[in-house]
Each structure stands twice: as C-alpha cells, then as structure tokens.
Motif scaffolding. Structure first.
Motif, PDB file in Angstrom:
ATOM      1  N   PRO A  82       0.821  -1.227   0.000  1.00 35.24           N
ATOM      2  CA  PRO A  82       0.000   0.000   0.000  1.00 35.24           C
ATOM      3  C   PRO A  82       0.852   1.274   0.000  1.00 35.24           C
ATOM      4  N   SER A  83       1.921   1.251   0.776  1.00 36.10           N
ATOM      5  CA  SER A  83       2.783   2.422   0.857  1.00 36.10           C
ATOM      6  C   SER A  83       3.374   2.777  -0.514  1.00 36.10           C
TER       7      SER A  83
ATOM      8  N   ALA B 295       0.873   4.402  -2.789  1.00 35.22           N
ATOM      9  CA  ALA B 295       0.742   5.841  -2.509  1.00 35.22           C
ATOM     10  C   ALA B 295       1.906   6.597  -3.136  1.00 35.22           C
ATOM     11  N   ARG B 296       3.093   6.016  -3.005  1.00 35.93           N
ATOM     12  CA  ARG B 296       4.279   6.679  -3.546  1.00 35.93           C
ATOM     13  C   ARG B 296       4.257   6.707  -5.077  1.00 35.93           C
TER      14      ARG B 296
ATOM     15  N   ASP C  77       2.700  16.104  11.884  1.00 36.39           N
ATOM     16  CA  ASP C  77       3.771  15.118  11.868  1.00 36.39           C
ATOM     17  C   ASP C  77       3.469  14.004  10.854  1.00 36.39           C
ATOM     18  N   PHE C  78       2.221  13.598  10.870  1.00 37.35           N
ATOM     19  CA  PHE C  78       1.762  12.557   9.959  1.00 37.35           C
ATOM     20  C   PHE C  78       1.956  12.993   8.505  1.00 37.35           C
TER      21      PHE C  78
ATOM     22  N   ARG D 230       3.852  15.316   7.315  1.00 42.01           N
ATOM     23  CA  ARG D 230       5.238  15.557   6.909  1.00 42.01           C
ATOM     24  C   ARG D 230       5.901  14.236   6.504  1.00 42.01           C
ATOM     25  N   HIS D 231       5.587  13.188   7.231  1.00 46.93           N
ATOM     26  CA  HIS D 231       6.119  11.881   6.850  1.00 46.93           C
ATOM     27  C   HIS D 231       5.536  11.417   5.509  1.00 46.93           C
ATOM     28  N   ALA D 232       4.214  11.572   5.386  1.00 47.35           N
ATOM     29  CA  ALA D 232       3.553  11.132   4.167  1.00 47.35           C
ATOM     30  C   ALA D 232       4.157  11.828   2.954  1.00 47.35           C
TER      31      ALA D 232
ATOM     32  N   ASN E  65       7.691  10.822   1.932  1.00 44.98           N
ATOM     33  CA  ASN E  65       7.747   9.540   1.218  1.00 44.98           C
ATOM     34  C   ASN E  65       7.198   9.640  -0.196  1.00 44.98           C
ATOM     35  N   VAL E  66       6.088  10.345  -0.326  1.00 39.60           N
ATOM     36  CA  VAL E  66       5.438  10.392  -1.634  1.00 39.60           C
ATOM     37  C   VAL E  66       6.281  11.210  -2.628  1.00 39.60           C
TER      38      VAL E  66
ATOM     39  N   ARG F  20      12.690   6.992  -0.367  1.00 34.29           N
ATOM     40  CA  ARG F  20      13.089   7.299   1.001  1.00 34.29           C
ATOM     41  C   ARG F  20      12.859   6.092   1.920  1.00 34.29           C
TER      42      ARG F  20
ATOM     43  N   GLU G  28      12.905   4.575   6.052  1.00 36.37           N
ATOM     44  CA  GLU G  28      12.635   5.070   7.402  1.00 36.37           C
ATOM     45  C   GLU G  28      13.891   5.689   7.980  1.00 36.37           C
TER      46      GLU G  28
ATOM     47  N   GLN H 144      -5.198  16.356   2.556  1.00 39.64           N
ATOM     48  CA  GLN H 144      -4.149  15.384   2.222  1.00 39.64           C
ATOM     49  C   GLN H 144      -4.033  15.215   0.712  1.00 39.64           C
TER      50      GLN H 144
ATOM     51  N   LEU I 179      -0.626  15.813  -1.193  1.00 37.47           N
ATOM     52  CA  LEU I 179       0.059  14.656  -1.786  1.00 37.47           C
ATOM     53  C   LEU I 179       0.049  14.680  -3.312  1.00 37.47           C
TER      54      LEU I 179
ATOM     55  N   PHE J   9      -3.326   0.569   7.999  1.00 34.81           N
ATOM     56  CA  PHE J   9      -3.630   0.724   6.571  1.00 34.81           C
ATOM     57  C   PHE J   9      -3.779   2.189   6.192  1.00 34.81           C
TER      58      PHE J   9
ATOM     59  N   THR K 219      -0.330   3.582   5.849  1.00 29.96           N
ATOM     60  CA  THR K 219       0.415   3.104   4.679  1.00 29.96           C
ATOM     61  C   THR K 219      -0.205   3.634   3.393  1.00 29.96           C
ATOM     62  N   SER K 220      -1.517   3.817   3.397  1.00 28.25           N
ATOM     63  CA  SER K 220      -2.154   4.332   2.178  1.00 28.25           C
ATOM     64  C   SER K 220      -1.753   5.779   1.909  1.00 28.25           C
ATOM     65  N   ARG K 221      -1.074   6.391   2.891  1.00 30.47           N
ATOM     66  CA  ARG K 221      -0.565   7.753   2.688  1.00 30.47           C
ATOM     67  C   ARG K 221       0.939   7.756   2.448  1.00 30.47           C
ATOM     68  N   GLY K 222       1.488   6.556   2.212  1.00 28.67           N
ATOM     69  CA  GLY K 222       2.901   6.501   1.857  1.00 28.67           C
ATOM     70  C   GLY K 222       3.840   6.156   2.998  1.00 28.67           C
ATOM     71  N   LEU K 223       3.312   5.998   4.212  1.00 29.05           N
ATOM     72  CA  LEU K 223       4.185   5.585   5.304  1.00 29.05           C
ATOM     73  C   LEU K 223       4.461   4.092   5.175  1.00 29.05           C
TER      74      LEU K 223
ATOM     75  N   GLU L 176       7.104   2.541   9.798  1.00 29.52           N
ATOM     76  CA  GLU L 176       6.904   3.944  10.174  1.00 29.52           C
ATOM     77  C   GLU L 176       5.539   4.142  10.821  1.00 29.52           C
TER      78      GLU L 176
ATOM     79  N   MET M 250       4.821   5.386  14.528  1.00 26.36           N
ATOM     80  CA  MET M 250       4.026   6.571  14.778  1.00 26.36           C
ATOM     81  C   MET M 250       2.863   6.273  15.728  1.00 26.36           C
TER      82      MET M 250
ATOM     83  N   ASP N  16       5.451  21.016  17.520  1.00 33.83           N
ATOM     84  CA  ASP N  16       6.235  19.796  17.446  1.00 33.83           C
ATOM     85  C   ASP N  16       7.703  20.015  17.111  1.00 33.83           C
TER      86      ASP N  16
END
Lengths: 271, 455
Positions: free
Chosen positions: A75-76, A79-80, A100-101, A103-105, A108-109, A114, A116, A164, A168, B388, B391-395, B399, B403, B427
C-alpha cells in the motif's frame, strides 16, 4: 506524458465472499470518472483493492499503472506511485499529530525511495505549504497540532482528506463517498476543492457517489455503473444524470444476470 | 513461591560485616544499616505481600549470582542521549560508586546540595539525617527495602533550601559496567518550603550482555509549597534485575510531577508510593513502559490521600510485544478526614503480539465520604485500519507502527512537555537540549529500537 491506470478482469473477495467479479476500467490522468451503482455493488471494494487494503483479496485480474503492476506493490508503494484513496470513514489515530503525519507522508510520496529514518522534507518548506493548503481548505491552523481525526466532526474529517489530497498531489485519486454525511454548503465546498485540485494537478479522479452535487462541480467525462461486482455500463455525464433521476431499475433490467448477482450480494451484505 | 527460606548467603552476615567495615560514614548511618540488616534477616521468614507480588516471578532472581563491587570499573563511558541536554549539574554512579559529581557554582552558592550520597553523608550528615529512610521509604517495609537499607551503596542527593528555585534541570545516572554487579543506589530529594527543582534520572548498562542487579530506593520529600519534576527512566539491558521502593511525600500546597519510564530489565518490580500529606497537595504520576522479548515489568502503585483537598492523577501507558508481560496493580487510598480528595488512576496497555500479556488491576480504598475518585484500565491491539490508513498515505508499515506507538505515549509526553507552544507548530520548534524534550527523544529512540527487534 499523462499516466494511465488500467484495470483488467479484476476479481476481489473479502473472506470467502467474492465481491468483484471481473472489473475492467481504464483511466487517464486528468480525466474525471464517476463510479455509480447500488449499495453492495462493489464500488468501495474496488477503491480499497486499488489502494491495497489487506482484507481485500485479489483472486484474479490485473491493475497496471503505466505498465507497472500495482498488485505487486505494498500500500505504501502504491501511494508513492501516485494513487490516493479518500476514505469514506477516515481513521482516527490518537497521539499522532496531523502535522507530523503529513510531513512523513509527503516526504515519502515526493521521494519514493526514502527509507525510514532518512531525512524528512525541510520544515520551513513544509510549514509554508501546509499553512497555505490549510487556509485554502478553511481549516484552522490549530488543526496541524491536533491528533489525526481525533474528535473531528464528520465534515472536518472529510476536509482533512481533501487537505491530504491537496498536499500529496496524486496522479489518480479515488474519492469514496467523500460527500456523504456533509451538509449542502460543505458538499459544495468540497466539490469545488476537488475540481480545482484536479485541474491544477492534472489529477485523474474516480468519484464514488450517490449524490449529484459532487458531479455538478466535477462533470465526469466518463460514468461507470456497477452492478453485482461488474462494471455493466459506461457512458458520459448524461448517464450519471439519468441514474440520479431514474435510479437503477433500468440498469437491472438491461443486465439481468448481474442483477441476480447483485441481489445475492445484497443478501449476503444484508443491505 | 514468594517466600525465600533464608537470606541468601551472598548477602548474609559475613558479607554485610565486611561491607560496613569498608565504609567511612557517620555512626548513625551504620547503626541504621545494622537495624536494616536485622530486618532483612527477619523478613526472609515473612511472606511478601501476595497482592503485590503474586504476579512477580521471583524464582528467576538468583542473588548469589550478584555481588557488590569494590570500585567503579574504570573508564566505562556512558554517552546517554539524555546527557546531550543542558543541565546545571550531574551525578553519575557506576557499579555503585560515584564517578562524576558536578553542580553549577551559582546553585552551590545558593545552598543547593547536589552530589553523591556517600560524600554528602560525611559532609552534611546533619541535613540528611532527618530525611534518609525515615519518612519516605521505610527499611522494614519488606525484604527488598530492608536489603536496600542495609547495603545502600552510593546514590544521588538533591537538597534545595527554602525558597530557592532551580529552573535548570539536574541529571543523575545510575549505571552498570561489570557482569554480576549488585548496586543499591539511593535517590534522595529534599525540597524545603517553596523550593523548586527538576531532576532527570536514568539507568544504563554498559553493554547488552552484562547481568546486573539493582535494588534501589527513591525518596522525594516535598515541604509545603515546593515543586518537583522528577523523571526516572529505567533503561537497563534485558539481563538486569530492577527492584525499587519509591516514595513521594507531598506536603501542603506542594506539587509533584513524577514520571517513570520502564524500557529495560529482565525482571523489574517497582513499588511506587505517593502520599498527599498536606492540604492542597498535588501529585501527577506518569508511567511509560515498552516491554519486548521475555521482559517482565511490574508496577505496584499507591496514591494515599492523608489530607483534605488533595489531588492525585496517575496515568500509565504500556506497550508490549513478543512474550513480554507487564503487571500494574494500582490503589488509591483515602483517609477518613481527607475530604474533597480528587483521585484518578488509569492504565492503558497496547499489545503488539499474541503472546504478550498485560495485567492491570486498579483499586480504591476510600474512607472519606466527600471525594471524587475514578479508575480505569484498558488493553487493546493496534488497529489494522490505523496501519492501513497510514500506509495508504505513503508511510511504511514500520513507520506507521512507530508513529502509532509513539502516539500512544503522546498523552504522557503532552503532560510532561514544557509549555512552549508556538501556535499551531509546537512539534518541531527545535529546542535541542531542553531536558524534558530529551526524555521524549530517549523514549522515542527506545521505541524505534524495540520495534526493530524480535520477529
């Protein structure tokens, strides 16, 4: 060159129950598609299967993004690669801040290789962008440090999905009933946002909806109708219009076999 | 299986006499040790409180495998993450011996004492005598407190005189560097009226292989209107045993914020007592634990309200995976005249694998009739939908898990984080070196490391 998403003969089941029984769909970047059909026909299942939800088992068929096998991707990685699902029921994640969420997303995208622990996108750049996008979506800045969807109203959750989407910038977005549970003003606002984003980013959009408001702003170039786990008809904007006014009776009549399967599926799902 | 037949020879009379012989300390200290040793001997015939110990498997503790060290193993370097922060003073013990003791001149000039227990007993025995194991941890409580009181090695002392406010944090490290080490470090914090201080304490092992035994005690004694923030992060390797009696006594209008972290240890048992002694006393108790492999962590907490209009608020957050086990047994006690008590306790467990187990048992004993006391305990798994969604957002899954686990601890981080919020963007407003941020970083690093192991 615009990207192309090709779905061929896709079969998907949940547990022992087959839901999709051979779906064919082709989308080009920049196109707006509507996906319609009665409850239980498999619309959301298609969206989840494209995004790679582990509960949806692919029994056959293929999904290709510019020739790349999407079904082989986590799935990751999907998205990428530029696929985005806007959830009908966005998940709450306590303790994880929006900021924070995201920024990580985004790290990666935008940087699909990238790993971890590798550097995130620059704070300064990210802050500015998030602030701008939030203000466009009329989201108060304080939401950036709130926990993801925690205590958000239905409308706030949906706006967070659109935020989002805006951040994204996927190649293809699948909007799973993004307009459900919203009042008229909110639907108008979300619809307009989607329209603007899809134009700005040359995004391909698949809109799953029961209502026509979203489609008034985002006039579909192509409308698909699902019944019994298959796409049984594909037409233009006028098909969506017709379904809104006349419902699915005619569709069932024209596709008796799928209608039977649809009835069975409705029974299983208790629709 | 909670009764040992006799004191283990390794810590019997001969060892004790030889140990006391070596020490240079005031007579009253030696007398207290002698009395404690007598208790230690007697208490081996007494069953440990089953309420507290029934889920703690003491059979795996073999005291004869451990011994006091005559000196600190040389040159054991401890570069802990916490030390990157700015501190106004450091005290460090390795294998029970002080290897570092520093305090800023400014604070020393104000009469603040911060240093190792052995030295301060010699130099300021009169200041410490009324406080050392008299009101907080009492030697005769059980065999672990008596064991500690007989053998206490070094330890960290912080004494803040009346009205002195220490804004900068102080740091204390208790470390093991030798295989088979037994250490009995003691932590004593005394704040006189209106004093304020922040003390961050951590434990560490020099490597992953040495087996260590820590039988410790913590005493936090807050005079009226004083304020203390105290963190103890137990971060031994997974071959270490950790036993500790910890006591906070909070007098009139004093405020204690007390955070315990449990990351390391093969077997850890902490008896944590907070007593609200004076009207208006307030204590916030936080716990964060992450246990993996076969780690066994046990916490026995008591919040005792002796006076009216007091408040205590306990929140423990536990994460477990593999075959780890975490036990929390909590009790709020309210004396008959402690009216208008506000007491709260909650323990949440997040379980990452099928074989991990969390036991949480809250309890209330209330004798007053006008109180508000609540307790709660939850245990749950990481929601697959949360993973899910991430991960569906690219993590990546890793990760996402990181989180979510960190998010789980966030409720505690938020409680201990310094209040320095820039609207909307708290943050990442980088404040490297802020001590409480470093506590968070340390925990965060531990989470990362622990998620990597196992499987």
């Amino acid at each position: 060159m615009p990207s192309k998403l090709t779905i061929k003969d896709l079969h998907v089941s949940v547990g022992e129950t087959p839901i999709l029984r051979g779906v064919d769909l082709e989308m080009n970047q920049g196109e707006v598609h509507a996906l319609m059909g009665p409850n239980g026909s498999g619309k959301s299942t298609l969206a989840y299967a494209i995004a790679g939800h582990p509960k949806y088992t692919v029994d056959g068929g293929s999904i290709l993004l510019d020739g790349e096998d999407v079904l082989e991707m986590e799935p990751s990685d999907r998205a990428r690669a530029g696929l985005f699902l806007a959830f009908q029921y966005p998940v709450t994640i306590p303790g994880v801040k929006v900021h924070d969420f995201l920024r990580h997303a985004i790290s990666n995208v935008r940087n699909p290789d990238r790993k971890e622990g590798e550097e995130l996108i620059s704070m300064r750049e990210f802050r500015k962008e998030l602030r701008d996008r939030m203000s466009e979506q009329r989201i108060e800045p304080e939401f950036a440090r709130r926990y993801l969807n925690d205590g958000f109203s239905g409308g706030e959750k949906k706006r967070m999905e659109i935020l989002q989407l805006a951040m994204l910038k996927p190649k293809f977005a699948f909007l799973d009933e993004t307009d459900s549970g919203l009042d008229t003003d909110a639907v108008n606002f979300v619809s307009e946002s989607v329209r603007r984003l899809s134009t700005e980013n040359e995004m391909g959009v698949l809109i799953i909806t029961h209502h026509d408001r979203l489609l008034q702003y985002n006039v579909p170039s192509i409308t698909h109708v699902m019944l019994g786990g298959r796409i049984v008809e594909t037409g233009g904007a006028e098909l969506a219009q017709e379904l809104h006014t006349a419902g699915y009776e005619k569709i069932r009549e024209r596709h008796p076999e799928a209608a039977v399967e649809q009835a069975e599926q409705e029974q299983v799902a208790g629709v | 299986m909670t009764t040992l037949a006799a004191p283990p020879t390794a810590f019997g009379r001969e060892t004790f006499d030889a140990y006391v012989e070596r020490l240079v300390e005031p007579a009253w200290v030696t007398e207290r040790r002698q009395a404690a040793f007598d208790s230690y001997t007697e208490l081996h015939g007494v069953e440990l409180d089953p309420e507290e110990f029934k889920r703690v498997d003491l059979r795996i503790l073999r005291p004869e495998k451990f011994a006091l060290q005559t000196d600190a193993s040389e040159s054991a370097g401890f570069e802990t993450r916490m030390q990157q922060a700015r501190f106004a003073g450091h005290v460090a013990h390795v294998d029970g011996h002080c290897v570092r003791s520093e305090l800023s001149e400014e604070l020393a000039a104000k009469g603040v004492l911060f240093g190792d227990l052995a030295t301060l007993l010699r130099e300021h025995g009169d200041v410490l005598e009324p406080h050392l194991m008299t009101r907080g941890v009492r030697p005769e409580t059980d065999r672990f407190s008596a064991w500690h009181a007989a053998y206490f090695t070094g330890g960290t002392v912080l004494y803040v005189p009346r009205g002195v406010v220490v804004k900068e944090a102080l740091h204390s490290l208790i470390a093991h560097a030798t295989d088979g080490v037994a250490d009995f470090c003691h932590t004593l914090v005394v704040l006189e009226q209106g004093a304020e201080a922040v003390l961050l304490e951590e434990t560490a092992s020099a490597n992953d292989d040495l087996a260590g035994l820590h039988v410790g005690a913590v005493e936090l004694l807050l005079a009226p209107e004083s304020r203390l923030r105290y963190v103890q992060l137990q971060n031994w390797n997974e071959k270490s045993f950790h036993f500790a009696h910890q006591s906070g006594r909070v007098e009139k209008d004093a405020r204690l914020q007390w955070t315990v972290g449990g990351i390391g240890g093969k077997l850890a048992h902490v008896h944590q007592n907070v007593e609200l002694d004076g009207r208006g006393a307030d204590a916030e108790v936080n716990g964060v634990t992450f246990a993996i492999d076969k780690q066994k962590l046990s916490y026995f907490t008591q919040q005792t309200h002796h006076s009216p209009d007091t408040r205590s608020d306990l929140l423990y957050k536990e994460v477990l995976r593999d075959k780890a086990r975490v036990v929390w047994r909590g009790m709020i006690k309210v004396d008959a005249d402690a009216q208008r008590t506000d007491g709260f306790q909650r323990c949440d467990g997040l379980i990452l694998s099928d074989d991990a187990r969390a036991d949480s048992v809250p309890g209330l004993e209330i004798e007053a009739d006008d109180v508000r006391c609540t307790h709660a305990a939850t245990a749950g798994r990481v929601d697959e939908e949360e993973i899910f969604y991430c991960t569906s957002r690219g993590l990546s899954e890793y990760e996402a898990m990181h989180m979510i686990v960190e998010g789980y601890f966030h409720e505690v981080y938020d409680r201990i984080a310094p209040s320095k919020r820039i609207a909307g963007w708290d943050d990442e407003c980088d404040t490297p070196g802020d001590p409480l941020e470093v506590v968070r970083d340390t925990l965060s690093a531990a989470v990362l490391e622990k998620l990597d192991l196992g499987d």
